[in-house]
Design a protein around this motif. Structure first.
Motif, short mmCIF file in Angstrom:
data_model
loop_
_atom_site.label_atom_id
_atom_site.label_comp_id
_atom_site.label_asym_id
_atom_site.label_seq_id
_atom_site.Cartn_x
_atom_site.Cartn_y
_atom_site.Cartn_z
N HIS A 1 -6.15 7.91 -8.09
CA HIS A 1 -5.35 6.71 -7.84
C HIS A 1 -5.10 6.52 -6.35
O HIS A 1 -5.34 5.46 -5.78
CB HIS A 1 -4.02 6.81 -8.60
CG HIS A 1 -3.04 5.74 -8.21
ND1 HIS A 1 -2.18 5.90 -7.15
CD2 HIS A 1 -2.80 4.50 -8.71
CE1 HIS A 1 -1.45 4.80 -7.02
NE2 HIS A 1 -1.80 3.94 -7.95
N ASP A 2 -4.65 7.61 -5.69
CA ASP A 2 -4.35 7.53 -4.25
C ASP A 2 -5.61 7.18 -3.46
O ASP A 2 -5.58 6.34 -2.55
CB ASP A 2 -3.79 8.86 -3.75
CG ASP A 2 -2.45 9.19 -4.38
OD1 ASP A 2 -1.87 8.28 -5.02
OD2 ASP A 2 -1.99 10.33 -4.25
N MET B 1 0.83 -1.20 0.00
CA MET B 1 0.00 0.00 0.00
C MET B 1 0.88 1.26 0.00
O MET B 1 0.63 2.20 -0.76
CB MET B 1 -0.92 0.01 1.22
CG MET B 1 -1.73 1.28 1.34
SD MET B 1 -2.75 1.33 2.82
CE MET B 1 -1.54 1.63 4.09
N VAL B 2 1.88 1.27 0.87
CA VAL B 2 2.76 2.44 0.93
C VAL B 2 3.46 2.64 -0.42
O VAL B 2 3.51 3.76 -0.95
CB VAL B 2 3.78 2.31 2.08
CG1 VAL B 2 4.79 3.45 2.02
CG2 VAL B 2 3.06 2.32 3.42
N ARG C 1 2.42 1.78 -3.34
CA ARG C 1 1.47 2.27 -4.35
C ARG C 1 1.12 3.74 -4.11
O ARG C 1 0.86 4.47 -5.06
CB ARG C 1 0.22 1.40 -4.37
CG ARG C 1 0.54 -0.04 -4.77
CD ARG C 1 -0.66 -0.76 -5.28
NE ARG C 1 -1.22 -0.10 -6.45
CZ ARG C 1 -2.43 -0.33 -6.92
NH1 ARG C 1 -3.21 -1.18 -6.30
NH2 ARG C 1 -2.86 0.30 -7.98
N LEU C 2 1.15 4.14 -2.85
CA LEU C 2 0.88 5.56 -2.57
C LEU C 2 2.07 6.44 -3.00
O LEU C 2 1.93 7.64 -3.16
CB LEU C 2 0.55 5.76 -1.10
CG LEU C 2 -0.83 5.23 -0.68
CD1 LEU C 2 -1.03 5.32 0.81
CD2 LEU C 2 -1.95 5.97 -1.42
N TYR C 3 3.24 5.81 -3.17
CA TYR C 3 4.38 6.53 -3.75
C TYR C 3 4.39 6.40 -5.28
O TYR C 3 5.35 6.77 -5.92
CB TYR C 3 5.70 5.95 -3.22
CG TYR C 3 6.14 6.51 -1.89
CD1 TYR C 3 6.62 7.82 -1.77
CD2 TYR C 3 6.13 5.73 -0.75
CE1 TYR C 3 7.06 8.31 -0.57
CE2 TYR C 3 6.57 6.22 0.48
CZ TYR C 3 7.03 7.51 0.56
OH TYR C 3 7.48 8.00 1.75
N HIS C 4 3.34 5.80 -5.83
CA HIS C 4 3.21 5.62 -7.27
C HIS C 4 4.31 4.77 -7.86
O HIS C 4 4.85 5.07 -8.92
CB HIS C 4 3.14 6.97 -7.98
CG HIS C 4 1.99 7.78 -7.51
ND1 HIS C 4 0.84 7.94 -8.22
CD2 HIS C 4 1.78 8.44 -6.35
CE1 HIS C 4 -0.01 8.67 -7.55
NE2 HIS C 4 0.53 8.98 -6.39
N MET C 5 4.65 3.71 -7.14
CA MET C 5 5.69 2.82 -7.65
C MET C 5 5.13 1.82 -8.64
O MET C 5 5.86 1.09 -9.27
CB MET C 5 6.35 2.07 -6.49
CG MET C 5 7.30 2.93 -5.69
SD MET C 5 7.85 2.10 -4.18
CE MET C 5 8.72 0.70 -4.84
N VAL D 1 7.45 10.53 -7.74
CA VAL D 1 6.02 10.33 -7.48
C VAL D 1 5.21 11.32 -8.29
O VAL D 1 5.73 12.32 -8.77
CB VAL D 1 5.71 10.49 -5.98
CG1 VAL D 1 6.24 9.31 -5.21
CG2 VAL D 1 6.27 11.76 -5.45
N LEU E 1 3.39 10.96 3.75
CA LEU E 1 3.61 10.51 2.38
C LEU E 1 3.23 11.62 1.40
O LEU E 1 2.35 12.43 1.69
CB LEU E 1 2.75 9.27 2.08
CG LEU E 1 3.01 8.03 2.93
CD1 LEU E 1 2.02 6.93 2.58
CD2 LEU E 1 4.43 7.53 2.73
N PRO E 2 3.89 11.63 0.24
CA PRO E 2 3.58 12.71 -0.72
C PRO E 2 2.31 12.43 -1.50
O PRO E 2 2.33 12.29 -2.72
CB PRO E 2 4.81 12.69 -1.64
CG PRO E 2 5.33 11.30 -1.56
CD PRO E 2 4.97 10.77 -0.22
N ILE E 3 1.18 12.30 -0.79
CA ILE E 3 -0.08 12.06 -1.49
C ILE E 3 -1.01 13.24 -1.28
O ILE E 3 -0.83 14.03 -0.37
CB ILE E 3 -0.77 10.76 -1.03
CG1 ILE E 3 -1.04 10.78 0.47
CG2 ILE E 3 0.07 9.56 -1.40
CD1 ILE E 3 -1.80 9.57 0.96
N VAL F 1 -6.40 3.53 -3.79
CA VAL F 1 -5.52 2.67 -2.98
C VAL F 1 -6.00 2.66 -1.52
O VAL F 1 -6.06 1.61 -0.88
CB VAL F 1 -4.05 3.15 -3.06
CG1 VAL F 1 -3.17 2.37 -2.08
CG2 VAL F 1 -3.52 2.98 -4.48
N VAL G 1 12.13 7.15 -5.71
CA VAL G 1 11.28 6.94 -6.87
C VAL G 1 10.44 8.20 -7.10
O VAL G 1 9.86 8.74 -6.17
CB VAL G 1 10.35 5.74 -6.63
CG1 VAL G 1 9.35 5.59 -7.76
CG2 VAL G 1 11.17 4.49 -6.46
#
Lengths: 338, 285
Positions: free
Chosen positions: B22-23, A105-106, A108-112, B12, B114-116, B26, B10
């Motif tokens: 998307h966020d 989940m983490v 995916r929240l970083y858009h990996m 973002v 987190l950067p969301i 999730v 990575v």
């Protein structure tokens, strides 16, 4: 440029009619060079967590400025969040998700992306020896496993700067030492780390430099050795058998020492800073013997960070358990409050 | 740790609308997973509405006459839209409790570090609650059909009714988000939910014809209550008795119930979405 910088951070809570104003941060300056560990050391309520919350963009300071890798935490919070990992005092994992699901989940929240997230989760589970428990809901994990999972969640994107807020509070001694190894390993890769702790031993063991915090202020800073040097060299510790002769012995030892003798009545203990090492120890025992004062115990010891704290604040570290005591006992009230 | 810790982070997303979706998705999946991990939660969340339908239908059914409708199932047809709205109004408490729990456990801190997008966590929570509601609604509707409730006015109006209902549920969820982010504990979130949602749903036309409320000011409150507008809109769209038969004049918000309900839901969303996002940004545990 330091990886983490803070200048004059102030955070005030309350201050209305009902609550007295609390200056959680009262002008905190910090600088953590890249690739090093700073230990933020202080008792409960000293302002450590508040400092971490400001530096990780969770809380706006009332005054002062702070930056991570040159990015201001108030003006560029999103960019800062891309560069940091945070592992909190309360293990912030979703207990209904498995260890693996938490990490994915983490990711995916970083858009990996799905696959990259799954791959990274597997790597981290392996690295933190959680592979066997990976597909169990994390509510079944032990305290140590949860902390490791929480730390793993902070490392999903391999952030260059990591904040650990009391990573070992409430862990048993064995798990704590295992956690230390994990944390020490992080910095080998060049990561910059800010760690808060109320365990002096922990700061001593992990941190390159230490900032001692009390009542929202940094009251001392330096390496563990520098801090120890601040309060002089060795100290002579003597326990006399007969309480009635305590002050007599203290006076005698005070004359031999380099500073004032500190007497602890109920332990019949005298602590006096000295120079002269083992030779002085011998003369001290001789002199006490000459006047007929019997002793139960004697030791010459290097100052600990406990002594530093005592020296700086005039009081012992609050809530610090006795060496060897079970730290869980200290955690219980918090657990019960959940 | 190996030396690859040094690798650049990575990249973002830029925070565009697709990123937010998307966020939010999730986080929605995470919340739905929680439901499958705690099946008892889902079972109880559907038992309660069933119980309400049955209790009201068989306990009050005989005692409460519905003007203009005769027969055994008259009250049941009158009741079901009311029960739907009441049950879905309680989604606000579900959202409150869920967020208060996340806050308490430090998960909100994790998300905020987190950067969301700032709205993703809240949108994920309300969407998951909304999907759970959809399930609860199906259970209730089936139960209603069994005890004699019917939709009498065609597919299009039926769908319009369900749309209004689910929009109202979603709006309530966002009120719950603000409450959940404002209280300190799960227990408080739960208690507060009951304190405001019970009067909100009972001071309405949901269970009794609003004209029987007394004193008069209570009727006025009920007439302007968003719950009443939504319930009336459903009765109107589904051809269920509304208890106004024989009344000389309907109160204005009841006469225009469909539009009033739509207006209320949109207004609530317009106020509470920005409010909860603001709260989320500055929330502290």
């Amino acid at each position: 440029m330091a990886a983490i910088e803070a200048e004059g951070l102030v955070k005030i809570y309350g201050g209305n009619k009902k609550a007295k104003e609390v200056r959680a941060l009262d002008g905190v300056d910090l600088a953590v060079p890249e690739g090093t560990i700073l230990g933020l050391l202080g008792p409960n309520g000293a302002g450590k967590t508040t400092a971490v919350r400001v530096l990780t963009t969770l809380l706006r300071p009332d005054a002062g400025r702070a930056s991570v890798l040159g990015l201001d935490v108030v003006r560029k919070p999103t960019q800062v969040r891309r560069l940091i990992g945070l592992s909190g005092q309360y293990a912030a994992v979703d207990e209904n998700l498995t260890g693996r699901e938490n990490l994915v989940m983490v990711g995916r929240l970083y858009h990996m992306g799905k696959e990259a997230s799954a791959k990274r989760a597997a790597e981290l589970l392996e690295e933190f020896t959680l592979t066997d428990a990976a597909d169990r809901p994390s509510k079944t994990y032990s305290g140590g496993m949860r902390r490791r999972l929480d730390l793993a969640a902070a490392l999903v994107v391999k952030p260059p700067v990591i904040f650990l807020d009391e990573p070992t509070t409430g862990l048993d001694p064995r798990t704590r030492i295992a956690m230390w190894d994990v944390i020490a390993g992080l910095v080998k890769g060049g990561t910059t780390l800010l760690l808060t702790t109320q365990y002096l031993e922990e700061a001593d063991r992990l941190a390159d430099s230490i900032a001692v915090v009390d009542h929202g202020k940094v009251i001392a800073r330096g390496t563990a050795d520098e801090l120890k040097a601040q309060i002089g060299g060795e100290r002579l510790q003597i326990v006399v058998s007969d309480r009635t002769r305590l002050s007599e012995a203290a006076e005698l030892l005070g004359r031999m020492g380099t500073g004032e003798a500190r007497v602890q009545d109920q332990n019949r203990e005298i602590l006096v800073p000295v120079s002269g090492g083992a030779q002085l120890l011998v003369s001290a025992i001789r002199e006490l013997d000459a006047v007929g004062i019997a002793i139960d115990d004697v030791a010459l010891r290097r100052p600990t960070l406990d002594d530093v704290f005592l020296q700086l604040t005039g009081r012992a570290v609050e809530g610090e358990p006795e060496p060897g005591a079970e730290p869980e006992a200290e955690m219980e009230p918090q657990e019960a409050a959940r | 740790m190996s030396s690859d810790t040094l690798a650049p982070p990575v990249p973002v997303g830029s925070g565009g609308p697709l990123t937010v979706l998307h966020d939010a998705w999730v986080v929605t999946l995470r919340n739905l997973r929680r439901m499958t991990r705690m099946p008892e939660m889902v079972v109880f969340s559907s038992i309660q509405p069933i119980m309400f339908v049955l209790l009201f239908a068989f306990v009050f059914g005989g005692a409460i006459p519905v003007p203009g409708a005769e027969g055994k199932t008259a009250y049941r047809e009158f009741l079901l839209p009311g029960i739907f709205v009441q049950t879905l109004a309680f989604t606000a408490a579900t959202t409150s409790v869920g967020l208060a729990d996340d806050l308490h456990k430090g998960l909100i801190d994790r998300f905020r570090s987190l950067p969301i997008s700032r709205s993703a966590v809240l949108a994920g929570r309300t969407t998951a609650d909304w999907l759970q509601n959809l399930f609860v609604l199906v259970v209730m509707a089936v139960c209603g059909l069994i005890v004699g409730w019917r939709i009498n006015d065609g597919v299009l109006k039926a769908v319009a009714g369900f749309f209004l209902l689910m929009l109202f549920a979603y709006a309530m969820s966002w009120i719950g988000a603000v409450v959940g982010l404002s209280v300190r504990t799960v227990e408080t979130a739960n208690t507060i939910g009951f304190i405001w949602i019970f009067p909100l749903t009972f001071l309405s036309n949901a269970f009794v014809p609003a004209r029987t409320l007394s004193p008069q000011w209570l009727q006025n409150v009920a007439d302007w209550n968003p719950v009443s507008a939504t319930v009336q809109a459903l009765r109107h769209l589904w051809g269920n008795p509304d208890g106004y038969a024989g009344a000389a004049k309907m109160p204005w918000p009841i006469e225009h119930a469909t539009w009033v309900s739509l207006f209320w839901s949109v207004l609530i969303l317009a106020v509470f979405i920005p409010l909860s996002v603001r709260k989320y940004r500055s929330v502290s545990t």
